[in-house]
Structure formats: structure tokens, C-alpha cells
Design an enzyme around this catalytic site. Structure first.
Site, PDB file in Angstrom:
ATOM      1  N   HIS A 147      26.005 -14.107 -38.482  1.00  0.00           N
ATOM      2  CA  HIS A 147      26.525 -12.726 -38.557  1.00  0.00           C
ATOM      3  C   HIS A 147      25.570 -11.812 -39.338  1.00  0.00           C
ATOM      4  O   HIS A 147      26.007 -10.812 -39.900  1.00  0.00           O
ATOM      5  CB  HIS A 147      27.912 -12.664 -39.204  1.00  0.00           C
ATOM      6  CG  HIS A 147      28.895 -13.648 -38.635  1.00  0.00           C
ATOM      7  ND1 HIS A 147      29.774 -13.347 -37.631  1.00  0.00           N
ATOM      8  CD2 HIS A 147      29.105 -14.959 -38.927  1.00  0.00           C
ATOM      9  CE1 HIS A 147      30.502 -14.413 -37.328  1.00  0.00           C
ATOM     10  NE2 HIS A 147      30.103 -15.420 -38.103  1.00  0.00           N
ATOM     11  N   SER A 268       1.988   6.367 -38.351  1.00  0.00           N
ATOM     12  CA  SER A 268       2.703   7.575 -37.966  1.00  0.00           C
ATOM     13  C   SER A 268       1.735   8.751 -37.927  1.00  0.00           C
ATOM     14  O   SER A 268       0.750   8.784 -38.660  1.00  0.00           O
ATOM     15  CB  SER A 268       3.805   7.838 -38.993  1.00  0.00           C
ATOM     16  OG  SER A 268       4.147   9.201 -39.035  1.00  0.00           O
ATOM     17  N   LYS A 274       2.836   4.778 -43.192  1.00  0.00           N
ATOM     18  CA  LYS A 274       3.617   3.930 -42.296  1.00  0.00           C
ATOM     19  C   LYS A 274       2.826   2.792 -41.653  1.00  0.00           C
ATOM     20  O   LYS A 274       1.674   2.946 -41.274  1.00  0.00           O
ATOM     21  CB  LYS A 274       4.231   4.780 -41.182  1.00  0.00           C
ATOM     22  CG  LYS A 274       5.284   5.731 -41.683  1.00  0.00           C
ATOM     23  CD  LYS A 274       6.613   5.027 -41.926  1.00  0.00           C
ATOM     24  CE  LYS A 274       7.372   4.950 -40.616  1.00  0.00           C
ATOM     25  NZ  LYS A 274       8.635   4.241 -40.798  1.00  0.00           N
ATOM     26  N   GLU A 281       8.663  -3.903 -31.192  1.00  0.00           N
ATOM     27  CA  GLU A 281       9.663  -2.971 -30.648  1.00  0.00           C
ATOM     28  C   GLU A 281       9.508  -2.831 -29.135  1.00  0.00           C
ATOM     29  O   GLU A 281      10.486  -2.734 -28.397  1.00  0.00           O
ATOM     30  CB  GLU A 281       9.520  -1.594 -31.304  1.00  0.00           C
ATOM     31  CG  GLU A 281       9.923  -1.583 -32.765  1.00  0.00           C
ATOM     32  CD  GLU A 281       9.561  -0.257 -33.428  1.00  0.00           C
ATOM     33  OE1 GLU A 281      10.466   0.543 -33.675  1.00  0.00           O
ATOM     34  OE2 GLU A 281       8.362  -0.013 -33.683  1.00  0.00           O
TER      35      GLU A 281
END
Ligand code: ARG
Length: 477
Positions: A147, A268, A274, A281
Site C-alpha cells: 500500500h 528545467s 532540476k 516518466e
């Protein structure tokens, strides 16, 4: 255009564009020439064309390149038209006893066969990366989750091997599919076979197939092999997306369990600090695209009456899109996993968080004091509700209240409590089959690496069979 000739008026412009498969046919151009050659060899051997005609036609095919092709509905028509333009009417003998229907089904199987071999090789690569990293990390204690809540301590090896095993199943599925893809529909002609005395087994052999798709109606009309390949790709991507999701989560500062190599990250345009896990992704995102290809192909193929229908042409590009996306995704993941830096100190420090040793505490109470597991579960549950690290006094009080006994008086003392609360001891205790104890994960890693080696050998062997058949075919003059 070659085919409409005397029967229909010419078409061009948007109608031709609408019905044309030329764009996707780039995938099968080489395969189509091989199918032509195999068919010609067989026609010559059966006396259906003369040796001279054979040589003339094959020489004509030798000079054909994709760029030299003119207009046409598809690559099959364009190649035949180009052949006839080069060598004259004799080129028209090539299409004796066949149809574009068996031709295209054969081409798709030839290319898909190669794609499956490449994909299987990539799957082996990723499984190997996972198993090797696992082998280095049998002692690396990490938090295990259910979970997405801290559950019980485990090891990095155990975790990585779980992903490796999923990939080994993906490999098995692909290999199984390969055996059904690698069959020849050639000679089925439009669907009813042909009255010419052709030899289907011979063309199958020349093209390196293992047998036939025998029923000529089935041979031209089924695309279940393509659905199977896409289904396996979709399942593989579903597995990959789970791994991708973890690379993303584990790279956050909240988790801080790992750092991806720069190569697999982006920055970024506005936030100079970043380091984003873009490749993982995109694996997660492309999983959706592969599912889309699968659903598109299924929807196109469903409820088609026998036998060939032009709808089938629309299914094929989804196959190429789905398979090529899957292949590169697997490859990127192998690179990401192989180069990732796991922060083993932080992982170990987090491994006892959230009272993740509670199960082992309950288990050791059962072993030492002989109380039923459910009673132990209730006692430890009460300690968890109190919060903090329990002492022997806390334990005795809770046990007294719930079960009317004191563990410290039944052989469960300070030493036993410390051991139960130690994540490393927790892992060591789970030494049964498939568990995280170092000896067991070391055994599993070695076993999986053996299996991967065998799978690599199998892919090499399958590839060699196909390559040698096709190399021999290319030489036939
Ligand atoms: N481009 C077609 C396909 O992909 C080839 C077969 C065409 N057959 C036909 N009867 N029009 O399915």
C-alpha cells in the site's frame, strides 16, 4: 498503375493516399523482396518458370531500391511495376500462383519475427542488469512496502529480483509467440490456394519458417499472431511501468533512495537546479501508447468475416509502433538500472521506519512464548498504537492486559526484543524459499543469471537459423 489497368479507371490524389499502405510498407520492403525471391526459386524448381526467366527476374529484383519505386497502392504493387518497367513483360510471371494477401501476411511475419528476436534480446539485457545489481546488493537492507506504506524490511536484491522475474516471464511469452509467428502463409494466394503446382513447404523452408499456416483461408486472414505480439508487449510495458514508477519515486527528495545517471534525466528551462527522471516518466507514458496500439489492433481485427479484408492493412502500423516503442523502452530501462546509484545507507536507515519490524516481533513472541499468532498480533498492534520504540516493560504491560501473561517471564527478554527490532535480523530470519535472506537471494540471482544466459543462447540460435536461411536465399541466382 499496374493493377487497375483495364479493369478500373486510374486513381490518384486523396483516394490513392487513403487506401495506400506505402508509408507503413517501409517496414516490409526488404521482406517483400525476400518473399519474391523464395517464390521465384520455388516456381523455377517446379517448372512453372524457366531457369532463364528465373535469372532474368532475379537480376531485375537485384537492382530495385526503395527510393526507385513509383506510385502504387502498396509496396507489392510498386515492386512488381518497377520490375516490369525494368525487364519487361517477363516480370509479370513473378506473381504466378500468389496474391498480395499471402504476400503481405508473409512479409509481416518475417519482419515481426526479427522484431521479436530484438525485443527478446533487450529483455535479456534488462533482466541481466537487474539480476547483476541484485547480486551486488544481497546485504543491502531496504524498506519493503505494501500500500506504499512501510511494511517489512527486505533487501535491494530481493526487490530487484522481483522485477527480473517478471521480465523472465515476459521473455517466455515472447518466445512462445515467436513459435506461432514463425510460420509461413505463403502459397495461400488470395485465400483459396492455387491450381498451380506450387510447393508451400519449399518457400517456407527458403524463408526460414518452421512450418506453415496451413489452411489457406486462415493463412491470409488471421492476424491473431500480431495481437499476441502486441499483447505480450503490453504486458511487458505494464511490468516496465511499475519499475519506471519506482525509479521516479525513489529519486524524489522525499524518498531519496537513489540517483539516476545524468544521461537518463533532464533539467528545467526555468529551474536551474532540476534533475528530472524524464526517461522513466516516458516509459510510464509510452506504456499508454502501447496499450493504445493493442486496443486499436484488436478493434480493427474483431468481427472481420472470412477471409482477407482491407481493414487488416490498418492493423499493421499499430504492430510496428507498439513493438518498436516497447523495444526502446526496455533498452532505456536497462541503461537506467545499470547506471543508477542506490543510496544504500539511506535505504538501510529507512528500513526500520514505521515500526516495520512489528511482524517479526509478533513472530518471535510466538516462537519464544508459544502464544497463538493472533494474540501476538494484538499485543504488538497495541504497542504500535502507543507509538515509539517499545521496551520490554511496554511489551509486558500490553501482554499482561491482552493475554494475562508476561513475555519476559517466558524467555522473551531484552536480547530477543533487540533482535526482533533489528531490520537486518528480520531479513536474516526470512531465509525460506523466495525470501530476502542473503543466502536465498544469492541463490536466486545466480539461478536467474543462468537462465538469462540460456535465454541469450536461445535468441542467438533462433537468429542464426533465420539469418542463414535468408543469406542462402539472397545468393540464389
Ligand atoms: N497493403 C495490403 C495490406 O496491408 C496488402 C494486401 C492487399 N490486398 C488486397 N486484396 N487489396 O493488407
Amino acid at each position: 498503375m499496374l493493377l487497375r489497368g483495364e479493369r478500373l479507371g486510374e486513381i490518384s490524389g486523396e483516394v490513392l493516399e487513403f487506401i495506400s499502405s506505402r508509408e507503413a510498407d517501409r517496414w516490409i520492403f526488404e521482406a517483400d523482396l525476400l518473399v519474391d525471391r523464395a517464390h521465384l526459386v520455388m516456381l523455377k524448381e517446379r517448372g512453372l518458370i524457366s531457369p532463364e526467366e528465373f535469372s532474368e527476374i532475379v537480376a531485375g529484383l537485384d537492382g530495385i531500391e526503395e527510393e526507385s519505386l513509383g506510385e502504387g497502392e502498396d509496396v507489392h504493387e510498386a515492386i512488381e511495376a518497377e520490375l516490369i518497367a525494368r525487364i519487361g513483360a517477363v516480370g509479370g510471371r513473378m506473381h504466378t500462383g500468389r496474391s498480395r494477401n499471402d504476400e503481405v501476411a508473409t512479409c509481416i511475419r518475417i519482419v515481426l519475427r526479427g522484431e521479436l528476436l530484438s525485443l527478446m534480446a533487450e529483455v535479456n539485457g534488462l533482466a541481466r542488469a537487474l539480476a547483476e545489481r541484485a547480486d551486488e546488493n544481497v546485504e543491502s537492507i531496504i524498506p519493503g512496502f505494501t500500500h506504499l506504506q512501510h511494511a517489512q524490511p527486505t533487501t535491494l536484491a530481493h526487490h530487484l529480483l522481483a522485477h527480473a522475474d517478471a521480465l523472465l516471464r515476459d521473455f517466455e511469452r515472447l518466445r512462445d509467440t515467436y513459435s506461432r509467428v514463425n510460420r509461413s502463409p505463403l502459397g495461400a494466394a488470395a485465400f483459396a490456394s492455387t491450381g498451380f503446382d506450387i510447393d508451400r513447404n519449399r518457400t517456407a523452408e527458403l524463408l526460414g519458417f518452421e512450418g506453415l499456416v496451413e489452411n489457406s483461408m486462415d493463412a491470409v486472414s488471421t492476424r491473431d499472431f500480431l495481437l499476441e505480439a502486441l499483447s505480450n508487449s503490453a504486458i511487458l510495458m505494464a511490468n516496465l511501468s511499475r519499475l519506471a514508477e519506482e525509479l521516479i519515486l525513489w529519486s524524489t527528495s522525499e524518498f531519496g533512495y537513489m540517483e539516476l545517471d545524468d544521461l537518463f534525466t533532464s533539467t528545467s528551462s526555468i529551474m536551474p537546479q532540476k534533475k528530472n527522471p524524464d526517461t522513466a516518466e516516458l516509459v510510464r507514458g509510452k506504456t499508454g501508447s502501447v496499450f493504445g496500439s493493442l486496443i486499436a489492433a484488436f478493434t480493427i481485427c474483431k468481427a472481420l468475416p472470412m477471409s482477407y479484408n482491407r481493414d487488416l492493412q490498418e492493423a499493421t502500423p499499430n504492430l510496428w509502433r507498439g513493438l518498436s516503442t516497447t523495444r526502446v523502452a526496455v533498452r532505456i530501462m536497462a541503461g537506467s538500472v545499470g547506471s543508477a546509484k542506490f543510496k544504500t545507507d539511506r535505504l538501510e536507515a529507512a528500513s526500520g521506519a514505521g515500526f516495520s519490524t512489528a511482524t517479526e516481533l509478533a513472530d518471535s513472541l510466538v516462537r519464544k512464548t508459544k502464544i497463538p499468532f493472533r494474540t501476538a498480533h494484538q499485543i504488538v498492534g497495541a504497542l504500535a498504537a502507543e507509538g515509539g520504540t517499545p521496551t520490554i516493560r511496554d511489551l509486558d504491560e500490553a501482554a499482561e492486559r491482552i493475554a494475562g501473561l508476561r513475555p519476559s517471564e517466558r524467555g522473551f527478554g531484552e536480547k530477543e526484543l533487540m533482535a526482533a527490532l533489528d531490520p537486518r535480523e528480520n531479513v536474516a530470519a526470512r531465509s525460506g524459499t523466495g525470501g530476502p535472506a542473503p543466502a536465498e537471494t544469492m541463490r536466486m540471482a545466480a539461478d536467474r543469471l543462468e537462465r538469462i544466459k540460456e535465454n541469450e543462447r536461445l535468441v542467438g540460435e533462433m537468429r542464426e537459423k533465420v539469418d542463414s536461411a535468408l543469406a542462402a536465399l539472397r545468393e540464389m541466382r
